[in-house]
Design a protein around this motif. Structure first.
Motif, short mmCIF file in Angstrom:
data_model
loop_
_atom_site.label_atom_id
_atom_site.label_comp_id
_atom_site.label_asym_id
_atom_site.label_seq_id
_atom_site.Cartn_x
_atom_site.Cartn_y
_atom_site.Cartn_z
N LEU A 25 0.74 17.98 -5.65
CA LEU A 25 0.79 16.37 -6.13
C LEU A 25 1.23 16.38 -4.43
O LEU A 25 1.36 15.56 -4.19
N TRP A 28 -0.78 16.73 -1.80
CA TRP A 28 -1.74 15.07 -1.85
C TRP A 28 -1.23 13.71 -1.50
O TRP A 28 -1.82 12.79 -0.73
N ILE A 29 -0.08 13.71 -1.73
CA ILE A 29 0.80 12.76 -1.14
C ILE A 29 0.75 13.12 0.57
O ILE A 29 0.67 11.89 1.09
N ALA A 32 -2.50 11.60 1.35
CA ALA A 32 -2.31 9.85 1.50
C ALA A 32 -2.18 9.93 2.62
O ALA A 32 -2.93 8.79 3.52
N VAL B 74 -3.11 9.38 -7.17
CA VAL B 74 -2.10 9.49 -4.96
C VAL B 74 -4.13 9.55 -4.37
O VAL B 74 -3.97 8.47 -3.63
N THR B 77 -4.87 5.50 -4.76
CA THR B 77 -3.76 4.86 -4.50
C THR B 77 -4.32 5.23 -2.29
O THR B 77 -4.52 3.38 -1.93
N ALA B 78 -4.48 5.67 -1.83
CA ALA B 78 -4.38 5.71 -0.72
C ALA B 78 -6.01 5.27 -0.76
O ALA B 78 -6.15 4.83 1.42
#
Lengths: 218, 120
Positions: A25, A28-29, A32, B74, B77-78
């Motif tokens: 996670l 992935w953040i 992003a 995520v 959202t991106a």
């Protein structure tokens, strides 16, 4: 058993699964934020391409589809070897893991060699490098220069990510040879996510920079 | 060892995706040499790129088998934020020629230009 468990799972996690999910996670953040990092450039590119389409087509036709396409294939092959490396790490196979990481690194170097050694060098010598050597005086010269600025900045930022990726590969190879990944495969897994992301950026850069308005005779 | 934590994909799946990605790359390059008319070349090129990116995300990045819903949140959202960034910014520039500025604004911009001219 308890000692083994403690070695595998860091203090703040309940178990290996939670640790794995947290690492994934977290990566992935980060990705992003990377999407939006490149996204600003893609947004600016979209607007200027709309405003100066004829100039962007001229600029695009000065780029080499052969080398751009070759580099796309090189990155796709590197993504396969990276995915295989992650698989080997999951299964705890040390030797194939190092081999796949090494092949991925070679593909990364090959990409950078083609990018800098062939393409950038050629475009620089042709007088298409804005601010350094820009001698194009044909139609829409100012906006062709704008396109070439986008080209050099976007491929340059992508190449910077590739250089970082190659550094990560070297680190992983060293760690793997020291048996670091015998039980911990998280690092290989999230490095794989990063590598595939950089591949995806190129998947969009290739048609947007090299194939504007098609390559058929106008 | 790792099997109970992460889903281990079969080799054949990776190789298949790799071949499909290479075929898509050849396709997108080939289509660029065919005149599809107006903006269809761009639409097709972008559609192929989206397909390729989706395959990489779903199979190589294991999103197809990921156990955690948060990862999907995520990603969505991106992509949503990126869409907002591009669509809203672009809609401004794309509609500037359609809607002429109101007379008052035109006058104001004229004053600004005049003022700048005096400074120089």
């Amino acid at each position: 058993m308890a000692e083994e468990h403690a070695a595998l799972v860091a203090e703040q996690f309940d178990d290996q699964l939670q640790q794995y999910q947290t690492a994934t996670l977290g990566m992935w953040i980060f990705l992003a934020t990377e999407i939006l990092f490149f996204g600003g450039l893609f947004a600016a590119y979209t607007i200027y391409r709309y405003q100066y389409l004829p100039a962007f087509e001229i600029g695009s036709h000065h780029l080499s589809v052969l080398w751009g396409g070759t580099n796309t294939a090189v990155l796709i092959c590197s993504s396969l070897t990276m995915a295989m490396a992650v698989r080997c790490a999951q299964l705890g196979k040390k030797k194939p893991l190092i081999a796949f990481l090494f092949v991925t690194l070679i593909f990364g170097f090959l990409f950078l060699l083609i990018k800098f050694g062939e393409e950038w060098r050629h475009e620089y010598l042709e007088g298409l490098a804005p601010g350094v050597n820009f001698t194009y005086h044909g139609p829409h010269a100012v906006h062709v220069e704008l396109f070439m600025f986008f080209y050099f900045f976007m491929t340059g930022l992508h190449a910077l990510h590739m250089i970082v990726g190659c550094g990560i590969m070297i680190t992983l190879i060293i760690l793997a040879s020291r048996n670091y990944f015998q039980e911990k495969f998280n690092a290989v897994e999230i490095a794989g996510l990063y590598w595939h992301f950089v591949d995806i950026v190129w998947i969009f850069l290739y048609p947007l920079l090299y194939l504007i308005g098609g390559r058929f005779p106008h | 060892m790792a099997e109970h934590v992460a889903h281990v994909e079969r080799k054949r799946v990776y190789v298949t995706i790799w071949i499909v990605l290479l075929c898509f790359t050849a396709l997108t390059t080939g289509v660029a040499y065919i005149d599809l008319g107006s903006n269809w070349n761009t639409v097709v090129a972008l559609a192929i790129a989206v397909c390729k990116a989706s395959l990489v995300v779903l199979f190589f990045m294991h999103v197809r088998n990921v156990s955690e819903r948060m990862v999907r949140v995520v990603i969505v959202t991106a992509i949503f934020t990126l869409t907002v960034l591009i669509v809203i910014s672009f809609s401004d520039f794309a509609t500037r020629k359609l809607i002429p500025p109101p007379p008052g604004l035109r006058q104001a911009s004229h004053i600004v230009v005049h003022h700048l001219g005096e400074e120089q």
